[in-house]
Motif scaffolding. Structure first.
Motif, PDB file in Angstrom:
ATOM      1  N   ILE A 259       0.876  -1.171   0.000  1.00 37.89           N
ATOM      2  CA  ILE A 259       0.000   0.000   0.000  1.00 37.89           C
ATOM      3  C   ILE A 259       0.909   1.215   0.000  1.00 37.89           C
ATOM      4  CG2 ILE A 259      -1.676   1.390   1.267  1.00 37.89           C
ATOM      5  CD1 ILE A 259      -2.900  -1.112   2.371  1.00 37.89           C
ATOM      6  N   ASN A 260       0.622   2.159  -0.881  1.00 39.33           N
ATOM      7  CA  ASN A 260       1.393   3.397  -0.960  1.00 39.33           C
ATOM      8  C   ASN A 260       0.481   4.601  -0.801  1.00 39.33           C
ATOM      9  OD1 ASN A 260       4.242   2.635  -1.675  1.00 39.33           O
ATOM     10  ND2 ASN A 260       3.175   1.556  -3.321  1.00 39.33           N
ATOM     11  N   ARG A 261       1.009   5.607  -0.132  1.00 39.04           N
ATOM     12  CA  ARG A 261       0.327   6.901  -0.038  1.00 39.04           C
ATOM     13  C   ARG A 261       0.851   7.757  -1.183  1.00 39.04           C
ATOM     14  NH1 ARG A 261       2.080   8.427   4.817  1.00 39.04           N
ATOM     15  NH2 ARG A 261       0.281   7.718   6.035  1.00 39.04           N
ATOM     16  N   LEU A 262      -0.041   8.143  -2.105  1.00 34.25           N
ATOM     17  CA  LEU A 262       0.416   8.790  -3.324  1.00 34.25           C
ATOM     18  C   LEU A 262       0.618  10.284  -3.160  1.00 34.25           C
ATOM     19  CD1 LEU A 262      -1.566   7.104  -6.244  1.00 34.25           C
ATOM     20  CD2 LEU A 262       0.574   6.417  -5.165  1.00 34.25           C
ATOM     21  N   SER A 263       1.667  10.770  -3.790  1.00 32.03           N
ATOM     22  CA  SER A 263       1.871  12.206  -3.943  1.00 32.03           C
ATOM     23  C   SER A 263       2.457  12.443  -5.323  1.00 32.03           C
ATOM     24  CB  SER A 263       2.791  12.764  -2.848  1.00 32.03           C
ATOM     25  OG  SER A 263       4.061  12.144  -2.893  1.00 32.03           O
ATOM     26  N   PRO A 264       2.083  13.524  -6.002  1.00 30.38           N
ATOM     27  CA  PRO A 264       2.461  13.710  -7.399  1.00 30.38           C
ATOM     28  C   PRO A 264       3.973  13.753  -7.590  1.00 30.38           C
ATOM     29  CG  PRO A 264       1.474  15.711  -6.486  1.00 30.38           C
ATOM     30  CD  PRO A 264       1.244  14.620  -5.500  1.00 30.38           C
ATOM     31  N   GLY A 265       4.417  13.074  -8.651  1.00 26.72           N
ATOM     32  CA  GLY A 265       5.824  13.072  -9.005  1.00 26.72           C
ATOM     33  C   GLY A 265       6.676  12.083  -8.245  1.00 26.72           C
ATOM     34  N   THR A 266       6.077  11.303  -7.338  1.00 27.69           N
ATOM     35  CA  THR A 266       6.853  10.403  -6.481  1.00 27.69           C
ATOM     36  C   THR A 266       7.155   9.093  -7.204  1.00 27.69           C
ATOM     37  OG1 THR A 266       5.864  11.369  -4.504  1.00 27.69           O
ATOM     38  CG2 THR A 266       6.862   9.201  -4.264  1.00 27.69           C
ATOM     39  N   ASN A 267       8.353   8.583  -6.939  1.00 27.19           N
ATOM     40  CA  ASN A 267       8.809   7.309  -7.501  1.00 27.19           C
ATOM     41  C   ASN A 267       8.716   6.248  -6.404  1.00 27.19           C
ATOM     42  OD1 ASN A 267      10.331   5.127  -8.526  1.00 27.19           O
ATOM     43  ND2 ASN A 267      11.693   6.487  -9.662  1.00 27.19           N
ATOM     44  N   TYR A 268       7.926   5.185  -6.651  1.00 25.50           N
ATOM     45  CA  TYR A 268       7.691   4.154  -5.639  1.00 25.50           C
ATOM     46  C   TYR A 268       8.567   2.910  -5.815  1.00 25.50           C
ATOM     47  CZ  TYR A 268       4.106   7.232  -4.051  1.00 25.50           C
ATOM     48  OH  TYR A 268       3.459   8.350  -3.564  1.00 25.50           O
ATOM     49  N   GLY A 269       9.577   3.017  -6.681  1.00 28.19           N
ATOM     50  CA  GLY A 269      10.699   2.105  -6.610  1.00 28.19           C
ATOM     51  C   GLY A 269      10.771   0.932  -7.546  1.00 28.19           C
ATOM     52  N   TRP A 270       9.627   0.387  -7.988  1.00 27.69           N
ATOM     53  CA  TRP A 270       9.692  -0.834  -8.801  1.00 27.69           C
ATOM     54  C   TRP A 270      10.393  -0.562 -10.137  1.00 27.69           C
ATOM     55  CZ3 TRP A 270       9.278  -5.882  -8.545  1.00 27.69           C
ATOM     56  CH2 TRP A 270       9.121  -6.603  -9.731  1.00 27.69           C
ATOM     57  N   PRO A 271      11.303  -1.458 -10.591  1.00 23.53           N
ATOM     58  CA  PRO A 271      11.782  -2.674  -9.932  1.00 23.53           C
ATOM     59  C   PRO A 271      13.120  -2.485  -9.197  1.00 23.53           C
ATOM     60  CG  PRO A 271      12.452  -2.723 -12.216  1.00 23.53           C
ATOM     61  CD  PRO A 271      11.756  -1.395 -12.005  1.00 23.53           C
ATOM     62  N   VAL A 272      13.505  -1.232  -8.980  1.00 26.75           N
ATOM     63  CA  VAL A 272      14.795  -0.977  -8.324  1.00 26.75           C
ATOM     64  C   VAL A 272      14.750  -1.388  -6.865  1.00 26.75           C
ATOM     65  CG1 VAL A 272      16.495   0.800  -7.730  1.00 26.75           C
ATOM     66  CG2 VAL A 272      15.303   0.894  -9.936  1.00 26.75           C
ATOM     67  N   VAL A 273      13.617  -1.114  -6.203  1.00 25.90           N
ATOM     68  CA  VAL A 273      13.447  -1.449  -4.791  1.00 25.90           C
ATOM     69  C   VAL A 273      12.206  -2.319  -4.650  1.00 25.90           C
ATOM     70  CG1 VAL A 273      13.045  -0.550  -2.475  1.00 25.90           C
ATOM     71  CG2 VAL A 273      14.524   0.699  -4.051  1.00 25.90           C
ATOM     72  N   THR A 274      12.358  -3.485  -4.064  1.00 27.04           N
ATOM     73  CA  THR A 274      11.219  -4.364  -3.796  1.00 27.04           C
ATOM     74  C   THR A 274      11.609  -5.390  -2.746  1.00 27.04           C
ATOM     75  OG1 THR A 274       9.666  -5.979  -4.733  1.00 27.04           O
ATOM     76  CG2 THR A 274      11.870  -5.896  -5.711  1.00 27.04           C
TER      77      THR A 274
END
Length: 386
Positions: A259-274
């Motif tokens: 679950i992610n809390r969204l904010s504009p322009g944010t990078n949530y990592g896939w597939p670099v971070v998992t």
């Protein structure tokens, strides 16, 4: 964890000390249980079917008159009226591509549906060699759909019939948000701003890029439409009606559901971070965090395969106010999640009678929770206090 071993000829003193420490630990545990809400009990509920015999449903939405529209993967929209009578509509766009995880996906009403009667759908379009997530809209009135128009298509095309994502949400500002999957074999695209794959996209209600999008340049490329990036296969998208915060859940591979809390322009990592691994068991990335990439609010490893979620705000279940209810495919359960700030206070499956693959969830006009099961011979279920 390293363990230290102690011995003493005065066993009584050591025993007394251990009992004291044990009592202190029990007191601390009780304090933590109260403080962090682990003692909270999910309310007793009753589950009753609203409609059965649905064929591979995917999404649902409720009309102002409290009737329901439910999409079926193979290209039908089922209308369920207040008397639980059904009408099946198959006059949909002709280019729906059904194989794999394709077909008809989500359905969403325009925020001003009472005025304009617009209904939006997401679906897979194309063929085996070139397919894409597509958004269309039509007017729904007098129990019929008229004038389907394709308003948006994700690019580039791909040759994999999987990881479309496809969840739709009108944000509080009126923009339409779309979750776009990474296409499975195209996971590196999730980090590329010249691709719409592995993103949350933000468009107008007519399919145009919005000039206040975080990477907007005005040249019409993929970056003009990107709201957030670094996603794998996000299928839950909700807005908190109180805080106006937008949340997303997504499938990791073998583990790493989020679950992610969204904010504009944010990078949530896939597939670099998992936290997930490849299905072969191989590591996908050596990184547990990375500069300028945001870690998830909630992580599920092992995977639960979250399919949708709501953030409950309603009068029927006041004890769930502000909590997530997450439907899951792999665990075949409804998961109850409570997050305060960045602290996870509750995260566990609930309602033993709901042990089925669960596809979608919606809080109805009456405050009840409506749950759509998955697969052939599926059902729309209503959950109310017992």
């Amino acid at each position: 964890m390293l363990k230290r071993q102690f011995s003493d000829s005065k066993g009584y003193a050591i025993g007394a000390m251990r009992r004291t420490l044990m009592s202190a630990s029990i007191l601390l545990l009780a304090t933590l249980t109260t403080t962090f809400g682990l003692a909270a009990q999910f309310p007793a509920v009753k589950i009753e079917p609203v409609v059965t015999d649905l064929e591979s449903p995917w999404g649902l939405t409720q009309l102002p008159d409290s009737s329901w529209l439910i999409t079926e993967k193979n290209g039908k929209i089922v209308h369920i009226n207040a008397l639980q009578e059904r009408t099946e509509h198959d006059n949909l766009p002709a280019d729906i591509f059904v194989p794999g995880q394709g077909g008809l996906l989500d359905i969403e009403l325009h925020p001003q549906f009472d005025r304009n009667q617009f209904v939006y759908i997401s679906y897979a379009a194309g063929d085996v060699e070139a397919n894409r997530l597509t958004i269309a809209r039509a007017k729904f009135s007098n129990n019929r759909f008229d004038d389907w128009q394709v308003i948006f298509a994700v690019s580039p095309d791909k040759d994999t019939p999987v990881h479309y994502a496809g969840r739709l949400l009108f944000a509080p500002d009126g923009a339409l948000l779309i979750t776009s999957g990474d296409g499975f074999d195209y996971r590196e695209h999730a980090q590329r701003k010249d691709s719409m794959l592995g993103k949350v996209l933000r468009i107008s209600d007519w399919g145009e890029a919005l000039s206040d999008n975080p990477f907007y340049t005005g040249d019409g490329g993929a970056q003009d439409f990107i709201y957030t990036l670094g996603h794998r296969n996000p299928q839950g998208l909700v807005v908190d009606s109180v805080s106006q915060t937008i949340y997303l859940n997504e499938h990791g591979p073998a583990g790493g559901d989020e679950i992610n809390r969204l904010s504009p322009g944010t990078n949530y990592g896939w597939p670099v971070v998992t936290d997930g691994k490849d299905y072969s068991g191989a590591n996908i990335s050596p990184f547990s965090d990375y500069p300028n990439m945001t870690l998830p609010l909630v992580n599920w490893t092992p995977s639960i395969a979250p399919s949708s979620m709501v953030l409950y705000r309603g009068d029927l279940f006041p004890q769930l106010n502000g909590d997530f209810l997450v439907t899951a495919l792999k665990t075949q359960r409804l998961h109850w999640v409570r997050v305060v700030g960045n602290e996870i206070l509750i995260d566990h499956p609930v309602v033993d009678s709901l042990q089925a693959r669960l596809r979608d969830i919606h809080v109805g006009n009456d405050g009840a929770v409506y749950i759509l099961t998955n697969g052939e011979n599926a059902s729309l279920l209503k959950m109310t206090p017992q």
